[in-house]
Design an enzyme around this catalytic site. Structure first.
Site, short mmCIF file in Angstrom:
data_model
loop_
_atom_site.label_atom_id
_atom_site.label_comp_id
_atom_site.label_asym_id
_atom_site.label_seq_id
_atom_site.Cartn_x
_atom_site.Cartn_y
_atom_site.Cartn_z
N ARG A 66 1.16 -1.34 -0.11
CA ARG A 66 0.50 -0.16 -0.20
C ARG A 66 1.23 0.93 -0.08
NH1 ARG A 66 -2.83 -3.63 2.63
NH2 ARG A 66 -2.11 -3.12 4.95
N GLU A 103 4.46 -10.82 15.32
CA GLU A 103 3.48 -11.99 16.22
C GLU A 103 4.24 -13.26 16.35
OE1 GLU A 103 0.00 -10.87 16.06
OE2 GLU A 103 -0.66 -11.59 18.52
P1 AMP Z 1 3.65 -2.74 11.43
O1 AMP Z 1 5.41 -3.65 10.89
O2 AMP Z 1 3.18 -3.25 12.81
O3 AMP Z 1 4.16 -1.63 11.89
O4 AMP Z 1 2.00 -3.37 10.75
C1 AMP Z 1 2.75 -2.82 9.64
C2 AMP Z 1 1.84 -2.71 8.55
O5 AMP Z 1 1.30 -3.67 8.56
C3 AMP Z 1 1.95 -1.67 6.87
O6 AMP Z 1 2.60 -2.14 5.90
C4 AMP Z 1 0.61 -1.45 7.23
O7 AMP Z 1 0.04 -1.48 6.24
C5 AMP Z 1 0.25 -3.31 7.60
N1 AMP Z 1 -0.61 -3.37 9.24
C6 AMP Z 1 -0.86 -3.19 10.62
N2 AMP Z 1 -1.92 -3.23 11.03
C7 AMP Z 1 -3.40 -2.62 10.02
C8 AMP Z 1 -4.12 -2.63 10.47
N3 AMP Z 1 -4.73 -2.95 11.79
N4 AMP Z 1 -4.90 -2.59 9.01
C9 AMP Z 1 -4.72 -2.44 8.30
N5 AMP Z 1 -3.23 -2.56 7.65
C10 AMP Z 1 -2.29 -3.30 8.49
#
Ligand code: AMP
Length: 182
Positions: A66, A103
């Site tokens: 995205r 996770e």
């Molecule tokens: P993180 O590495 O945990 O910061 O996760 C970020 C990535 O996961 C990004 O590329 C987001 O597009 C996706 N992501 C994580 N949580 C969500 C959520 N609740 N809604 C949409 N995309 C998410």
């Protein structure tokens, strides 16, 4: 430069919450409804263009997948190059990679080793749709620095304020989130 409360509300109202996707307990922030809303999409891109037009960037780097949508459009508006940071195994040339914890288990992002070498002193904006734990963005920012570029700022359309991702990432690079999500 940040958005007014009124403009933030337009963006917030254009994003759809999908409960229990991709698994129970997760509220997935669906940006497809923002993209298909021409007024919300234009408002967002004009704001990002205005904010970053004074940063003297050479590239925008988007995170798979995205981050490509916002990053590629912004790079064109700013008149700079676009670099994709991809999930492992997708880029065809020699890559540099960085693992990060999920996770359960690990994931890996990659960038071409020469991604920014078409200019001297590359100055890069990193962009993705959302920061949650910050693991993906932390790995992506490390990659940018590993291949000899300077990550000037990391930008997200949304930040999940109840997680510590933004605080953790801001220890290594300035972080800007257009909208905070409780
Ligand atoms: P993180 O590495 O945990 O910061 O996760 C970020 C990535 O996961 C990004 O590329 C987001 O597009 C996706 N992501 C994580 N949580 C969500 C959520 N609740 N809604 C949409 N995309 C998410």
């Amino acid at each position: 430069m940040t958005l007014s409360a009124q403009d933030k509300a337009v963006l917030i109202n254009s994003i759809r919450d999908i409960h229990d996707f991709p698994k129970p307990g997760i509220v997935f922030k669906d940006i497809t409804t923002l993209l298909s809303n021409k007024d919300a999409y234009a408002l967002l891109m004009k704001h990002l263009h205005k904010r970053y037009s004074t940063y003297n960037l050479t590239h925008v780097a988007g995170i798979d997948a995205r981050g490509f949508i916002f990053g590629a459009a912004l790079a064109q508006m700013l008149g700079v190059g676009f670099v994709p940071i991809r999930k492992k195994g997708k880029l065809p040339y020699t890559t540099v990679s960085e693992k990060y914890a999920l996770e359960y288990g690990v994931d890996e992002v990659e960038v071409h080793i020469d991604a920014f070498s078409n200019v001297g002193n590359p100055k890069v904006l990193l962009i993705d749709d959302l920061i949650a734990t910050g693991g993906t963005a932390f790995a992506a920012a490390s990659l940018i620095n590993k291949v000899g570029a300077h990550c000037i700022e990391a930008c997200f359309i949304m930040g999940l304020d109840f997680l510590s991702g933004q605080t953790k990432l801001s220890e290594v690079v300035p972080v800007y989130t257009v909208i905070g999500v409780d």
